[in-house]
Design a protein around this motif. Structure first.
Motif, PDB file in Angstrom:
ATOM      1  N   LYS A  72     -13.589 -40.223  25.465  1.00  0.00           N
ATOM      2  CA  LYS A  72     -14.818 -39.543  25.894  1.00  0.00           C
ATOM      3  C   LYS A  72     -14.713 -38.071  25.509  1.00  0.00           C
ATOM      4  CE  LYS A  72     -16.452 -37.945  30.371  1.00  0.00           C
ATOM      5  NZ  LYS A  72     -16.271 -38.052  31.802  1.00  0.00           N
ATOM      6  N   GLU A  73     -15.828 -37.495  25.048  1.00  0.00           N
ATOM      7  CA  GLU A  73     -15.832 -36.042  24.846  1.00  0.00           C
ATOM      8  C   GLU A  73     -16.417 -35.392  26.098  1.00  0.00           C
ATOM      9  OE1 GLU A  73     -17.316 -34.396  21.186  1.00  0.00           O
ATOM     10  OE2 GLU A  73     -16.826 -32.375  21.909  1.00  0.00           O
ATOM     11  N   SER A  75     -18.201 -32.312  28.032  1.00  0.00           N
ATOM     12  CA  SER A  75     -19.008 -31.129  27.699  1.00  0.00           C
ATOM     13  C   SER A  75     -18.519 -29.939  28.526  1.00  0.00           C
ATOM     14  CB  SER A  75     -20.480 -31.404  27.952  1.00  0.00           C
ATOM     15  OG  SER A  75     -20.623 -31.875  29.249  1.00  0.00           O
ATOM     16  N   ARG A 242     -13.115 -28.014  21.839  1.00  0.00           N
ATOM     17  CA  ARG A 242     -13.688 -29.307  22.263  1.00  0.00           C
ATOM     18  C   ARG A 242     -12.631 -30.026  23.115  1.00  0.00           C
ATOM     19  NH1 ARG A 242     -16.075 -32.248  17.033  1.00  0.00           N
ATOM     20  NH2 ARG A 242     -16.787 -33.804  18.551  1.00  0.00           N
ATOM     21  N   LEU A 254     -12.851 -41.928  17.897  1.00  0.00           N
ATOM     22  CA  LEU A 254     -13.998 -41.095  18.283  1.00  0.00           C
ATOM     23  C   LEU A 254     -14.062 -39.859  17.382  1.00  0.00           C
ATOM     24  CD1 LEU A 254     -16.300 -40.454  20.359  1.00  0.00           C
ATOM     25  CD2 LEU A 254     -14.595 -39.223  21.669  1.00  0.00           C
ATOM     26  N   LEU A 255     -12.929 -39.231  17.166  1.00  0.00           N
ATOM     27  CA  LEU A 255     -12.894 -38.018  16.335  1.00  0.00           C
ATOM     28  C   LEU A 255     -13.266 -38.341  14.894  1.00  0.00           C
ATOM     29  CD1 LEU A 255      -9.725 -36.310  17.779  1.00  0.00           C
ATOM     30  CD2 LEU A 255     -11.963 -35.255  17.591  1.00  0.00           C
ATOM     31  N   ASN A 257     -15.067 -40.809  13.805  1.00  0.00           N
ATOM     32  CA  ASN A 257     -16.479 -41.207  13.690  1.00  0.00           C
ATOM     33  C   ASN A 257     -17.440 -40.060  13.966  1.00  0.00           C
ATOM     34  OD1 ASN A 257     -15.660 -43.761  13.119  1.00  0.00           O
ATOM     35  ND2 ASN A 257     -15.773 -44.474  15.245  1.00  0.00           N
ATOM     36  N   SER A 258     -16.993 -39.092  14.793  1.00  0.00           N
ATOM     37  CA  SER A 258     -17.948 -38.051  15.203  1.00  0.00           C
ATOM     38  C   SER A 258     -17.862 -36.812  14.317  1.00  0.00           C
ATOM     39  CB  SER A 258     -17.728 -37.657  16.666  1.00  0.00           C
ATOM     40  OG  SER A 258     -16.538 -36.902  16.775  1.00  0.00           O
ATOM     41  N   ASN A 259     -16.931 -36.773  13.402  1.00  0.00           N
ATOM     42  CA  ASN A 259     -16.804 -35.597  12.538  1.00  0.00           C
ATOM     43  C   ASN A 259     -16.983 -36.000  11.087  1.00  0.00           C
ATOM     44  OD1 ASN A 259     -16.012 -33.541  14.499  1.00  0.00           O
ATOM     45  ND2 ASN A 259     -14.209 -34.823  14.771  1.00  0.00           N
ATOM     46  N   LYS A 260     -18.214 -35.897  10.613  1.00  0.00           N
ATOM     47  CA  LYS A 260     -18.472 -36.233   9.217  1.00  0.00           C
ATOM     48  C   LYS A 260     -18.918 -34.947   8.504  1.00  0.00           C
ATOM     49  CE  LYS A 260     -17.925 -40.778   9.449  1.00  0.00           C
ATOM     50  NZ  LYS A 260     -18.492 -41.703  10.328  1.00  0.00           N
ATOM     51  N   CYS A 262     -15.052 -35.930   7.472  1.00  0.00           N
ATOM     52  CA  CYS A 262     -13.919 -36.097   8.369  1.00  0.00           C
ATOM     53  C   CYS A 262     -13.116 -34.805   8.594  1.00  0.00           C
ATOM     54  CB  CYS A 262     -13.048 -37.145   7.740  1.00  0.00           C
ATOM     55  SG  CYS A 262     -11.837 -37.692   8.855  1.00  0.00           S
TER      56      CYS A 262
END
Ligand SMILES: C[S@@+](CC[C@H](N)C(=O)[O-])C[C@H]1O[C@@H](n2cnc3c(N)ncnc32)[C@H](O)[C@@H]1O
Length: 350
Positions: A72-73, A75, A242, A254-255, A257-260, A262
């Motif tokens: 989970k990220e 906030s 983060r 998660l990292l 997939n969420s950082n494009k 990469c």
């Protein structure tokens, strides 16, 4: 600082703990299972010996990975004073950190939905495998790594840094003070991120009386400070951060997939994270997936973790067998239990 290892968690504890985990089975894994059974079942519908063997292997793997804590990220709240509410801070090496005994007295309900504070207190344990992985405390190898950063003059300026298994997050905070471009913090437990890591980062980012420049001239321990000043945070510092919780393989996915495109880390800092050999594979793969081709991992550890079985030489051998990284022992500390700092880099890196 004393550490309590207690692995005698009773069954109730486990079933209660299980409620906090997601049993994850990825769609790809399910598809693989379907294909496997299609390809190897015989005409009678009975599994072939090959399938039975594969099933056995899968069950063993599944048993080992039964509790895979989802990633989970977290906030960063708008109102930073909320982050510091009810917190009492102490100071070590010019860094502020949340006083644990106060968290133990005050943190419950929504603030500790994982229930790890009460579990750690009631079981007198600093580690409850798969439930609480020790991040509420500051472990001593953190200080070894901090010393090493200043001795070796490790450069953080403009670097992308991951504090892996961060707990209090002091290593990441040092990187922030050293002008890192980005610092990401990861802990297994979400309570640790919300109640310990995030408050520590905010407390050390307060502009009043605190310089977010080089931390190289840090002085020896100061006496504990009083209740925290008002947070007039430096949002630019927090914009560089983060926060993630969850098990390593999940966080790594998660990292990725969420950082494009990469995002890879120039530096991965990790202290006291190799005590449990069952986690070596996930840890190794996470390092391999997230480290930049020419990046470096700085890992601080005790030589051996009694009662758990892990240690620096076991992990070194694990890495050697995988043949992805090269390692070098850059420092050994001989006071008390022997401790080490290992530098890890890709075999083909410069
Ligand atoms: C003993 S604590 C050390 C905390 C901190 N680095 C220090 O030195 O004070 C181990 C840390 O590794 C992380 N950790 C251990 N096993 C993990 C796993 N399988 N997946 C994700 N994180 C894990 C936990 O979050 C925990 O914070």
């Amino acid at each position: 600082m004393d550490f309590r290892f207690n692995f005698a968690v009773d069954e109730n504890e486990h079933s209660e703990a299980d409620a906090h985990f997601l049993l994850l089975c990825s769609p790809e894994h399910k598809q693989e299972q379907r294909e496997k059974s299609r390809g190897t079942a015989d005409l009678t519908g009975k599994p072939s010996p090959k399938l039975a063997a594969a099933k056995h292997q899968d069950e063993a793997a599944l048993k080992k990975n039964l509790c895979v804590k989802a990633a989970k990220e977290h906030s960063i709240p708008q109102d930073l004073n909320k982050v510091l509410e009810n917190k009492v801070m102490e100071t070590v090496l010019d860094l502020s950190y949340v006083k644990l005994s106060v968290v133990e007295r005050t943190c419950s309900g929504d603030a500790d939905s994982e229930g790890i504070v009460s579990k750690s207190v009631s079981s007198h344990s600093d580690l409850i495998p798969g439930v609480y992985e020790g991040g509420l405390k500051i472990w001593e190898c953190t200080f070894d790594l901090m010393d090493y950063f200043s001795e070796a003059e490790i450069e953080f300026t403009n670097k992308t840094v991951l504090d892996l298994g961060c707990g209090a997050g002091l290593l990441g905070i040092i990187a922030l003070q050293g002008e890192a471009a980005r610092v990401h913090f990861q802990d297994y437990n979400s309570t640790v991120i919300d109640e310990i890591t995030l408050p520590n980062v905010v407390a050390n980012c307060i502009s009043e009386g605190r310089r977010m420049g080089s931390g190289k001239d840090r002085k020896a321990s100061k006496p504990p400070s009083k209740r925290l000043r008002k947070a007039e945070g430096s949002p630019d510092v927090l914009n560089r951060c983060r926060f993630f919780s969850g098990e390593w393989s999940q966080v790594s996915q998660l990292l990725l997939n969420s950082n494009k495109p990469c995002l890879k880390y120039d530096l991965i800092l990790t202290s006291e994270t190799i005590y449990n050999p069952d986690y070596y594979s996930a840890l190794h793969d996470t390092l391999a997936q997230l480290l930049d081709r020419n990046g470096r991992v700085y890992l601080a550890s005790k030589v051996h973790y009694f009662g758990v079985g892990g240690g620096i030489y076991l992990f070194e051998k694990f890495i050697e067998d995988k043949n992805v990284f090269r390692t070098s022992m850059v420092k050994t500390i001989d006071q008390g239990l022997q401790r080490c700092i290992m530098e890890i880099a890709f075999k083909n890196s410069c």
